[in-house]
Every structure is written in C-alpha cells, then in structure tokens.
Motif scaffolding. Structure first.
Motif, PDB file in Angstrom:
ATOM      1  N   GLU A  95      -9.142  20.344  11.394  1.00  0.00           N
ATOM      2  CA  GLU A  95      -8.508  19.428  10.722  1.00  0.00           C
ATOM      3  C   GLU A  95      -8.844  17.684  10.774  1.00  0.00           C
ATOM      4  O   GLU A  95      -8.902  17.196   9.921  1.00  0.00           O
ATOM      5  N   ARG A  96      -9.278  17.461  12.103  1.00  0.00           N
ATOM      6  CA  ARG A  96      -9.936  16.193  12.319  1.00  0.00           C
ATOM      7  C   ARG A  96     -11.226  16.085  11.202  1.00  0.00           C
ATOM      8  O   ARG A  96     -11.442  14.987  10.590  1.00  0.00           O
ATOM      9  N   GLN A  97     -11.981  16.668  11.296  1.00  0.00           N
ATOM     10  CA  GLN A  97     -13.256  16.697  10.304  1.00  0.00           C
ATOM     11  C   GLN A  97     -12.748  16.837   8.832  1.00  0.00           C
ATOM     12  O   GLN A  97     -13.346  15.917   8.158  1.00  0.00           O
ATOM     13  N   ILE A  98     -11.866  17.471   8.522  1.00  0.00           N
ATOM     14  CA  ILE A  98     -11.644  17.370   7.033  1.00  0.00           C
ATOM     15  C   ILE A  98     -10.872  15.909   6.753  1.00  0.00           C
ATOM     16  O   ILE A  98     -11.123  15.099   5.746  1.00  0.00           O
ATOM     17  N   GLU A  99     -10.235  15.560   7.595  1.00  0.00           N
ATOM     18  CA  GLU A  99      -9.576  14.148   7.461  1.00  0.00           C
ATOM     19  C   GLU A  99     -10.398  13.042   7.297  1.00  0.00           C
ATOM     20  O   GLU A  99     -10.604  12.059   6.582  1.00  0.00           O
ATOM     21  N   THR A 100     -11.364  13.050   8.510  1.00  0.00           N
ATOM     22  CA  THR A 100     -12.331  12.002   8.265  1.00  0.00           C
ATOM     23  C   THR A 100     -13.342  12.031   7.220  1.00  0.00           C
ATOM     24  O   THR A 100     -13.531  11.117   6.809  1.00  0.00           O
ATOM     25  N   ARG A 101     -13.640  13.349   6.616  1.00  0.00           N
ATOM     26  CA  ARG A 101     -14.460  13.364   5.443  1.00  0.00           C
ATOM     27  C   ARG A 101     -13.787  12.620   4.203  1.00  0.00           C
ATOM     28  O   ARG A 101     -14.202  12.382   3.295  1.00  0.00           O
ATOM     29  N   TRP A 102     -12.511  12.791   4.051  1.00  0.00           N
ATOM     30  CA  TRP A 102     -11.530  12.230   3.087  1.00  0.00           C
ATOM     31  C   TRP A 102     -11.699  10.755   3.287  1.00  0.00           C
ATOM     32  O   TRP A 102     -11.737   9.961   2.216  1.00  0.00           O
ATOM     33  N   GLU A 103     -11.530  10.117   4.566  1.00  0.00           N
ATOM     34  CA  GLU A 103     -11.685   8.865   4.550  1.00  0.00           C
ATOM     35  C   GLU A 103     -13.219   8.300   4.417  1.00  0.00           C
ATOM     36  O   GLU A 103     -13.171   6.907   4.085  1.00  0.00           O
ATOM     37  N   GLU A 104     -14.125   8.766   4.239  1.00  0.00           N
ATOM     38  CA  GLU A 104     -15.537   8.372   4.039  1.00  0.00           C
ATOM     39  C   GLU A 104     -15.612   7.752   2.643  1.00  0.00           C
ATOM     40  O   GLU A 104     -15.202   8.063   1.410  1.00  0.00           O
TER      41      GLU A 104
END
Length: 87
Positions: free
Chosen positions: A78-87
């Motif tokens: 979930e953290r990985q997914i969220e950080t990818r959207w933030e990029e």
C-alpha cells in the motif's frame, strides 16, 4: 456436442449388457445424437470436465497463495502504491 476441430484417433471398447446398450441407444435417439457422440459428451461432462475443474482449482489456489509470491505484505505494498501516485 462433439468438437469438430478435433480429430478422434483413439478407440475405447466398452462391453455393456443388451439392456444397457438398448437404453443407451434409446436415450441417444431421444436426444437426437449418435451413440458415440453421446458417450463422448457424457465423458466430457463428467470425467474430463472434473479434471479441467480440478486443474483450474489448483491454478487458483496457486495464484491466491502468498507463499513464495514476490510481493511484500499488504501495508508495504500500500505504501509503495501511494508513493508511486505521489511521484
């Protein structure tokens, strides 16, 4: 119904009693099928169909099994997914 694209090359012989064969022939006639097509269809529904269902079930169990899967636990993913959207 038989698959017309397939070529039947193997033969199986089954011995039936006269009553069993008469019943099979009458049943095939009632459903407007040759006896051999009826037997193939019944095998497909029962024996071969069960094997196909079992293969699918095994594949689904493997697919949904997390053992050996190259993924992290849910929180990390979930953290990985969220950080990818933030990029």
């Amino acid at each position: 119904m038989p698959k017309t694209a397939e070529k039947y090359t193997e033969r199986v012989q089954v011995m039936l009693t006269p009553d069993e064969f008469d019943f099979l022939r009458e049943y095939a006639s009632a459903v407007n099928m040759p006896v051999e097509d009826l037997v193939r269809e019944l095998l497909e529904r029962s024996v071969f169909g069960d094997e196909k269902r079992m293969r699918k079930l095994r594949a689904l169990k493997e697919l949904f099994s997390l053992e050996g899967a190259p993924v992290s636990d849910w929180e990390e993913m979930e953290r990985q997914i969220e950080t990818r959207w933030e990029e």
